[in-house]
Motif scaffolding. Structure first.
Motif, PDB file in Angstrom:
ATOM      1  N   ARG A   5      43.294   7.357  -8.952  1.00 35.23           N
ATOM      2  CA  ARG A   5      41.989   6.817  -9.312  1.00 35.23           C
ATOM      3  C   ARG A   5      40.974   7.126  -8.222  1.00 35.23           C
ATOM      4  N   TYR A   6      39.717   7.042  -8.569  1.00 38.85           N
ATOM      5  CA  TYR A   6      38.656   7.238  -7.590  1.00 38.85           C
ATOM      6  C   TYR A   6      37.448   6.471  -8.062  1.00 38.85           C
ATOM      7  N   PRO A   7      36.424   6.209  -7.272  1.00 36.52           N
ATOM      8  CA  PRO A   7      36.269   6.718  -5.909  1.00 36.52           C
ATOM      9  C   PRO A   7      37.128   5.947  -4.912  1.00 36.52           C
ATOM     10  N   GLY A   8      37.305   6.535  -3.754  1.00 36.55           N
ATOM     11  CA  GLY A   8      38.062   5.877  -2.707  1.00 36.55           C
ATOM     12  C   GLY A   8      37.149   5.118  -1.761  1.00 36.55           C
ATOM     13  N   TYR A   9      37.674   4.054  -1.178  1.00 34.21           N
ATOM     14  CA  TYR A   9      36.916   3.253  -0.216  1.00 34.21           C
ATOM     15  C   TYR A   9      37.745   3.031   1.051  1.00 34.21           C
ATOM     16  N   LEU A  10      37.059   2.966   2.178  1.00 32.87           N
ATOM     17  CA  LEU A  10      37.668   2.506   3.413  1.00 32.87           C
ATOM     18  C   LEU A  10      37.380   1.016   3.546  1.00 32.87           C
ATOM     19  N   VAL A  11      38.382   0.260   3.984  1.00 31.98           N
ATOM     20  CA  VAL A  11      38.289  -1.191   3.995  1.00 31.98           C
ATOM     21  C   VAL A  11      38.456  -1.712   5.415  1.00 31.98           C
ATOM     22  N   ALA A  12      37.585  -2.642   5.794  1.00 34.66           N
ATOM     23  CA  ALA A  12      37.632  -3.218   7.143  1.00 34.66           C
ATOM     24  C   ALA A  12      38.872  -4.070   7.334  1.00 34.66           C
ATOM     25  N   PRO A  13      39.444  -4.074   8.543  1.00 32.90           N
ATOM     26  CA  PRO A  13      40.607  -4.919   8.838  1.00 32.90           C
ATOM     27  C   PRO A  13      40.215  -6.384   8.972  1.00 32.90           C
ATOM     28  N   SER A  14      41.208  -7.245   9.079  1.00 26.69           N
ATOM     29  CA  SER A  14      40.965  -8.689   9.093  1.00 26.69           C
ATOM     30  C   SER A  14      40.133  -9.138  10.292  1.00 26.69           C
ATOM     31  N   ASP A  15      40.238  -8.432  11.436  1.00 26.77           N
ATOM     32  CA  ASP A  15      39.475  -8.881  12.605  1.00 26.77           C
ATOM     33  C   ASP A  15      37.990  -8.543  12.498  1.00 26.77           C
ATOM     34  N   GLY A  51      34.777 -12.689   8.788  1.00 22.22           N
ATOM     35  CA  GLY A  51      34.425 -13.986   9.365  1.00 22.22           C
ATOM     36  C   GLY A  51      32.930 -14.199   9.456  1.00 22.22           C
ATOM     37  N   ASP A  52      32.506 -14.977  10.432  1.00 21.20           N
ATOM     38  CA  ASP A  52      31.122 -15.414  10.580  1.00 21.20           C
ATOM     39  C   ASP A  52      30.328 -14.453  11.460  1.00 21.20           C
ATOM     40  N   TYR A  53      29.337 -13.794  10.865  1.00 16.85           N
ATOM     41  CA  TYR A  53      28.432 -12.897  11.591  1.00 16.85           C
ATOM     42  C   TYR A  53      26.984 -13.340  11.406  1.00 16.85           C
ATOM     43  N   SER A  54      26.770 -14.637  11.377  1.00 15.29           N
ATOM     44  CA  SER A  54      25.418 -15.169  11.152  1.00 15.29           C
ATOM     45  C   SER A  54      24.411 -14.619  12.149  1.00 15.29           C
ATOM     46  N   GLU A  55      24.850 -14.400  13.386  1.00 13.99           N
ATOM     47  CA  GLU A  55      23.939 -13.918  14.420  1.00 13.99           C
ATOM     48  C   GLU A  55      23.438 -12.500  14.170  1.00 13.99           C
ATOM     49  N   VAL A  56      24.070 -11.802  13.244  1.00 13.49           N
ATOM     50  CA  VAL A  56      23.687 -10.414  12.965  1.00 13.49           C
ATOM     51  C   VAL A  56      22.459 -10.339  12.051  1.00 13.49           C
ATOM     52  N   TYR A  57      22.105 -11.441  11.380  1.00  8.78           N
ATOM     53  CA  TYR A  57      20.922 -11.383  10.509  1.00  8.78           C
ATOM     54  C   TYR A  57      19.697 -11.003  11.347  1.00  8.78           C
ATOM     55  N   GLY A  58      18.990  -9.977  10.881  1.00  9.96           N
ATOM     56  CA  GLY A  58      17.864  -9.444  11.636  1.00  9.96           C
ATOM     57  C   GLY A  58      18.268  -8.315  12.565  1.00  9.96           C
ATOM     58  N   GLY A  59      19.580  -8.150  12.749  1.00  2.00           N
ATOM     59  CA  GLY A  59      20.089  -7.068  13.581  1.00  2.00           C
ATOM     60  C   GLY A  59      20.401  -5.848  12.741  1.00  2.00           C
ATOM     61  N   THR A  60      21.428  -5.098  13.130  1.00  5.12           N
ATOM     62  CA  THR A  60      21.726  -3.845  12.427  1.00  5.12           C
ATOM     63  C   THR A  60      23.219  -3.682  12.165  1.00  5.12           C
ATOM     64  N   GLY A 117      30.906 -12.036   0.646  1.00  5.71           N
ATOM     65  CA  GLY A 117      30.983 -13.238   1.458  1.00  5.71           C
ATOM     66  C   GLY A 117      30.308 -14.416   0.789  1.00  5.71           C
ATOM     67  N   GLY A 118      30.921 -15.585   0.868  1.00  8.52           N
ATOM     68  CA  GLY A 118      30.323 -16.790   0.315  1.00  8.52           C
ATOM     69  C   GLY A 118      30.047 -16.723  -1.171  1.00  8.52           C
ATOM     70  N   GLY A 127      27.477 -15.030   6.838  1.00  5.62           N
ATOM     71  CA  GLY A 127      28.067 -16.269   7.332  1.00  5.62           C
ATOM     72  C   GLY A 127      29.560 -16.380   7.096  1.00  5.62           C
ATOM     73  N   SER A 128      30.081 -15.598   6.152  1.00  6.47           N
ATOM     74  CA  SER A 128      31.531 -15.667   5.875  1.00  6.47           C
ATOM     75  C   SER A 128      31.998 -14.374   5.213  1.00  6.47           C
ATOM     76  N   ILE A 129      31.903 -13.268   5.924  1.00  9.55           N
ATOM     77  CA  ILE A 129      32.291 -11.971   5.362  1.00  9.55           C
ATOM     78  C   ILE A 129      33.786 -11.961   5.041  1.00  9.55           C
ATOM     79  N   SER A 130      34.100 -11.619   3.789  1.00  2.15           N
ATOM     80  CA  SER A 130      35.501 -11.552   3.373  1.00  2.15           C
ATOM     81  C   SER A 130      35.967 -10.119   3.116  1.00  2.15           C
TER      82      SER A 130
END
Length: 204
Positions: free
Chosen positions: A58-68, A71-80, A102-103, A147-150
């Motif tokens: 099947r396709y398309p293929g995706y790369l997936v982020a690891p578990s680490d 989580g919470d990246y609220s401080e990144v809002y407004g960042g890059t 997330g959420g 705030g809660s990236i899954s």
């Protein structure tokens, strides 16, 4: 004197790296989205994908982020959110390039041109859209995701064929979340130096 006054009034601007994957020695847990959670290929400081259809049909293929990366990246809002991407060949452009969950919110971002270095602003009005409705993501929706990236998915199959011995490889490197740029006040010792220079310039 005016030049000294200007230099002494400028604060240092900095953006803090919150999370990064440089892939210097391994794939750092990033994997290919398939039934076996196959680890992403690694080579010379990059991770790459090659033709998912040869893995599970099947396709398309995706790369997936690891578990680490989750989580919470609220401080990144407004960042890059930044990364480098190198594509061997392409004939597909109908899927979402980046997807974040997330959420209970799923949002996506489509790159104007997928190759090269990209820095995506993590804020309202910079291209993030809500999956399904395709509406522009609001500030609240982006903050909810951060705030809660899954899940974080990268499009990794930009061609449905292989080219010579290169297959349809897509390479990623330097995937990074950075917080908003903030001004750092000038240290006290530097301020004293500035006053000294001003005094010297005034009386000479």
């Amino acid at each position: 004197i005016l030049l000294i006054m200007f230099l002494c009034s400028v604060n240092i601007v900095s953006a803090a790296i919150v999370k990064t994957s440089t892939f210097d020695t391994s794939n750092e847990g990033w994997r290919i989205l398939d039934v076996n959670s196959t680890g992403a290929y690694w080579q010379n400081g990059e991770i790459y994908f090659k033709n998912l259809r040869n893995i599970n049909g099947r396709y398309p293929g995706y790369l997936v982020a690891p578990s680490d990366w989750l989580g919470d990246y609220s401080e990144v809002y407004g960042g890059t959110f930044s990364f480098d991407i190198r594509i061997i060949s392409t004939d597909l452009a109908v899927y979402n390039d980046i997807t974040m969950f997330g959420g209970g919110v799923e949002m996506y971002y489509d790159l104007a041109a997928p190759g090269g270095h990209h820095e995506i602003q993590m804020a309202q009005g910079y291209g993030w859209k809500i999956y399904g409705s395709n509406a522009d993501a609001t500030a609240q929706e982006i903050q909810t995701v951060l705030g809660s990236i899954s899940k974080i998915w990268f499009m990794a199959e930009y061609a449905n064929y292989w080219k010579g011995d290169q297959w349809n490889k897509t390479y990623y490197d330097n995937i990074t979340f950075s917080s908003d740029k903030t001004e750092i006040p000038i240290p006290g010792t530097l301020m004293l130096l500035c006053f000294g220079l001003l005094s010297f310039a005034r009386f000479n």
